[in-house]
Design a protein around this motif. Structure first.
Motif, PDB file in Angstrom:
ATOM      1  N   MET A   1      13.229   0.034 -11.092  1.00  0.00           N
ATOM      2  CA  MET A   1      12.443  -0.767 -10.307  1.00  0.00           C
ATOM      3  C   MET A   1      10.679  -0.585 -10.563  1.00  0.00           C
ATOM      4  N   SER A   2       9.982  -1.479 -11.193  1.00  0.00           N
ATOM      5  CA  SER A   2       8.631  -1.152 -11.252  1.00  0.00           C
ATOM      6  C   SER A   2       8.197  -0.947  -9.803  1.00  0.00           C
ATOM      7  N   SER A   3       6.896  -0.191  -9.816  1.00  0.00           N
ATOM      8  CA  SER A   3       6.177   0.417  -8.584  1.00  0.00           C
ATOM      9  C   SER A   3       5.275  -0.735  -8.218  1.00  0.00           C
ATOM     10  N   LEU A   4       4.731  -0.838  -6.968  1.00  0.00           N
ATOM     11  CA  LEU A   4       3.886  -1.876  -6.381  1.00  0.00           C
ATOM     12  C   LEU A   4       2.325  -1.306  -7.114  1.00  0.00           C
ATOM     13  N   GLU A   5       1.755  -2.536  -7.389  1.00  0.00           N
ATOM     14  CA  GLU A   5       0.274  -2.289  -8.019  1.00  0.00           C
ATOM     15  C   GLU A   5      -0.490  -2.053  -6.874  1.00  0.00           C
ATOM     16  N   SER A   6      -1.417  -0.971  -7.176  1.00  0.00           N
ATOM     17  CA  SER A   6      -2.285  -0.464  -5.844  1.00  0.00           C
ATOM     18  C   SER A   6      -3.271  -1.706  -5.573  1.00  0.00           C
ATOM     19  N   VAL A   7      -3.706  -1.653  -4.283  1.00  0.00           N
ATOM     20  CA  VAL A   7      -4.757  -2.501  -3.984  1.00  0.00           C
ATOM     21  C   VAL A   7      -6.017  -1.906  -4.416  1.00  0.00           C
ATOM     22  N   ARG A   8      -6.874  -2.575  -5.201  1.00  0.00           N
ATOM     23  CA  ARG A   8      -8.183  -1.913  -5.780  1.00  0.00           C
ATOM     24  C   ARG A   8      -9.397  -2.234  -5.180  1.00  0.00           C
ATOM     25  N   ARG A   9      -9.257  -3.018  -4.229  1.00  0.00           N
ATOM     26  CA  ARG A   9     -10.581  -3.297  -3.212  1.00  0.00           C
ATOM     27  C   ARG A   9     -10.276  -2.764  -2.186  1.00  0.00           C
ATOM     28  N   PRO A  10     -11.174  -2.822  -1.128  1.00  0.00           N
ATOM     29  CA  PRO A  10     -11.032  -2.384   0.388  1.00  0.00           C
ATOM     30  C   PRO A  10      -9.880  -2.848   0.891  1.00  0.00           C
ATOM     31  N   ALA A  11      -8.963  -1.887   1.197  1.00  0.00           N
ATOM     32  CA  ALA A  11      -7.778  -2.363   1.859  1.00  0.00           C
ATOM     33  C   ALA A  11      -7.639  -3.242   3.052  1.00  0.00           C
ATOM     34  N   ARG A  21       5.313  -8.982   0.874  1.00  0.00           N
ATOM     35  CA  ARG A  21       5.881 -10.208   0.929  1.00  0.00           C
ATOM     36  C   ARG A  21       6.677 -10.677  -0.568  1.00  0.00           C
ATOM     37  N   GLU A  22       5.914 -10.521  -1.398  1.00  0.00           N
ATOM     38  CA  GLU A  22       6.049 -10.890  -2.905  1.00  0.00           C
ATOM     39  C   GLU A  22       7.595 -10.050  -3.291  1.00  0.00           C
ATOM     40  N   ARG A  23       7.460  -8.829  -3.099  1.00  0.00           N
ATOM     41  CA  ARG A  23       8.762  -8.034  -3.207  1.00  0.00           C
ATOM     42  C   ARG A  23      10.050  -8.513  -2.506  1.00  0.00           C
ATOM     43  N   ILE A  24       9.752  -9.145  -1.389  1.00  0.00           N
ATOM     44  CA  ILE A  24      10.839  -9.766  -0.568  1.00  0.00           C
ATOM     45  C   ILE A  24      11.372 -11.156  -1.114  1.00  0.00           C
ATOM     46  N   THR A  25      10.431 -11.885  -1.137  1.00  0.00           N
ATOM     47  CA  THR A  25      10.782 -13.277  -1.827  1.00  0.00           C
ATOM     48  C   THR A  25      11.188 -13.143  -2.992  1.00  0.00           C
ATOM     49  N   SER A  26      10.886 -12.389  -3.955  1.00  0.00           N
ATOM     50  CA  SER A  26      11.233 -12.122  -5.349  1.00  0.00           C
ATOM     51  C   SER A  26      12.749 -11.575  -5.532  1.00  0.00           C
ATOM     52  N   GLY A  27      13.111 -11.222  -4.538  1.00  0.00           N
ATOM     53  CA  GLY A  27      14.479 -10.560  -4.449  1.00  0.00           C
ATOM     54  C   GLY A  27      14.415  -8.971  -4.803  1.00  0.00           C
ATOM     55  N   ASP A  28      13.217  -8.470  -5.168  1.00  0.00           N
ATOM     56  CA  ASP A  28      13.279  -7.197  -5.600  1.00  0.00           C
ATOM     57  C   ASP A  28      13.573  -6.113  -4.474  1.00  0.00           C
ATOM     58  N   TRP A  29      13.511  -6.468  -3.345  1.00  0.00           N
ATOM     59  CA  TRP A  29      13.920  -5.961  -2.180  1.00  0.00           C
ATOM     60  C   TRP A  29      14.799  -6.725  -1.659  1.00  0.00           C
ATOM     61  N   PRO A  30      16.247  -6.904  -1.726  1.00  0.00           N
ATOM     62  CA  PRO A  30      17.164  -7.759  -1.398  1.00  0.00           C
ATOM     63  C   PRO A  30      17.411  -7.374   0.266  1.00  0.00           C
ATOM     64  N   VAL A  31      18.017  -8.791   0.646  1.00  0.00           N
ATOM     65  CA  VAL A  31      18.223  -8.714   2.223  1.00  0.00           C
ATOM     66  C   VAL A  31      19.284  -7.831   2.477  1.00  0.00           C
ATOM     67  N   GLY A  32      18.928  -7.003   3.402  1.00  0.00           N
ATOM     68  CA  GLY A  32      19.804  -6.139   3.952  1.00  0.00           C
ATOM     69  C   GLY A  32      19.631  -4.675   3.415  1.00  0.00           C
ATOM     70  N   GLY A  33      18.754  -4.649   2.586  1.00  0.00           N
ATOM     71  CA  GLY A  33      18.540  -3.443   1.742  1.00  0.00           C
ATOM     72  C   GLY A  33      17.143  -2.671   2.655  1.00  0.00           C
ATOM     73  N   ARG A  34      17.214  -1.442   2.242  1.00  0.00           N
ATOM     74  CA  ARG A  34      15.923  -0.572   2.912  1.00  0.00           C
ATOM     75  C   ARG A  34      14.878  -0.595   1.911  1.00  0.00           C
ATOM     76  N   ILE A  35      13.710  -0.974   2.511  1.00  0.00           N
ATOM     77  CA  ILE A  35      12.456  -0.790   1.487  1.00  0.00           C
ATOM     78  C   ILE A  35      12.114   0.758   1.159  1.00  0.00           C
ATOM     79  N   PRO A  36      11.217   0.886   0.213  1.00  0.00           N
ATOM     80  CA  PRO A  36      10.860   2.307   0.221  1.00  0.00           C
ATOM     81  C   PRO A  36      10.363   2.904   1.299  1.00  0.00           C
ATOM     82  N   PRO A  37      10.407   4.189   1.449  1.00  0.00           N
ATOM     83  CA  PRO A  37       9.880   4.919   2.646  1.00  0.00           C
ATOM     84  C   PRO A  37       8.113   4.818   2.612  1.00  0.00           C
ATOM     85  N   GLU A  38       7.752   5.029   3.831  1.00  0.00           N
ATOM     86  CA  GLU A  38       6.300   4.887   4.118  1.00  0.00           C
ATOM     87  C   GLU A  38       5.466   5.696   3.128  1.00  0.00           C
TER      88      GLU A  38
END
Length: 246
Positions: A1-11, A21-38
């Protein structure tokens, strides 16, 4: 799984929300699955804990994420609409789901009878074939998946993207509304009537008959649930004679 691109301007929490949301809607993070830790998300996005938590709270409020204290954050739904549907439904009232389906299924059937392409009809036929095979093999997951693919396929065959998207967001409740029949004594999940009759009407390009079959399927199912609920309140009670056509 590729890592998220960092936010390059003021967060900004809005940008972080968009990335998650993009990771969720793309299915990279599937329904029922746990997202990466904080800590991992903070490193990938290069944002502060407060900004990340604000974004997670917003997505949880929208119904896409489920924050479980001491366990992690899980994906609940792929869109705000499906999240709202899941929250409102809660697995408690199949009758309400069937009422909504009656509005969508009938119109989808009418339009599909007019607009369905040969590839749509072939996909529906394939879904029914796999549904019958899964029933014979007593493969519950495959049966539910094929049943849902048929219903969604009819909506897709209407070639109205908005209608199809509305139907797609009913995935959880629709699956739940058919799943409990699996263990009922005598239930025939591959019975020839119902789905096949609807597909026949689509092939014959008969909008009125297609709508009638969709309505008959849902009416039979609604009546069956009402009778079973009244006569057999226990969760595993046998159903009355007759069966929903689904």
């Amino acid at each position: 799984m590729s890592s998220l691109e960092s936010v390059r301007r003021p967060a900004l929490s809005a940008e972080v929300i968009a990335r998650l949301r993009e990771r969720i809607t793309s299915g990279d993070w599937p329904v029922g699955g746990r997202i990466p830790p904080e800590p991992e998300l903070m490193t990938q996005l290069q944002v502060a804990r407060g900004t990340l938590r604000e974004a997670v709270r917003a997505l949880a409020h929208a119904g896409l994420l489920d924050v479980r204290q001491g366990d992690g954050t899980y994906v609940r739904a792929v869109s705000e609409l499906s999240g709202a549907v899941e929250r409102l439904y809660g697995g408690s009232d199949i009758g309400q789901v069937l009422e909504v389906r009656q509005a969508l299924d009938l119109q989808a059937a009418r339009l599909a009878a007019i607009r369905a392409e040969e590839s749509d009809l072939a996909a529906l036929d394939d879904a029914l074939r796999r549904r019958r095979a899964a029933w014979d093999a007593r493969d519950f997951d495959a049966w539910i998946a094929a049943d849902w693919e048929f219903h969604l396929g009819v909506a897709d065959a209407a070639h109205n993207p908005l209608l199809a998207e509305l139907y797609r967001n009913l995935s959880g409740p629709v699956r739940a509304s058919v799943a409990d029949s699996w263990t009922d004594p005598g239930y025939q999940g591959a019975a020839p009537a119902g789905h096949e009759d609807l597909l026949r009407a689509l092939r014959e390009r008969d909008p009125a008959e297609a709508a009638r079959q969709a309505d008959a399927n849902l009416t039979d199912t609604h009546d069956w649930h009402a009778v079973r609920s009244a006569n057999h309140p226990a969760p595993q009670a046998s159903r009355p004679k007759g069966e929903p056509r689904r």
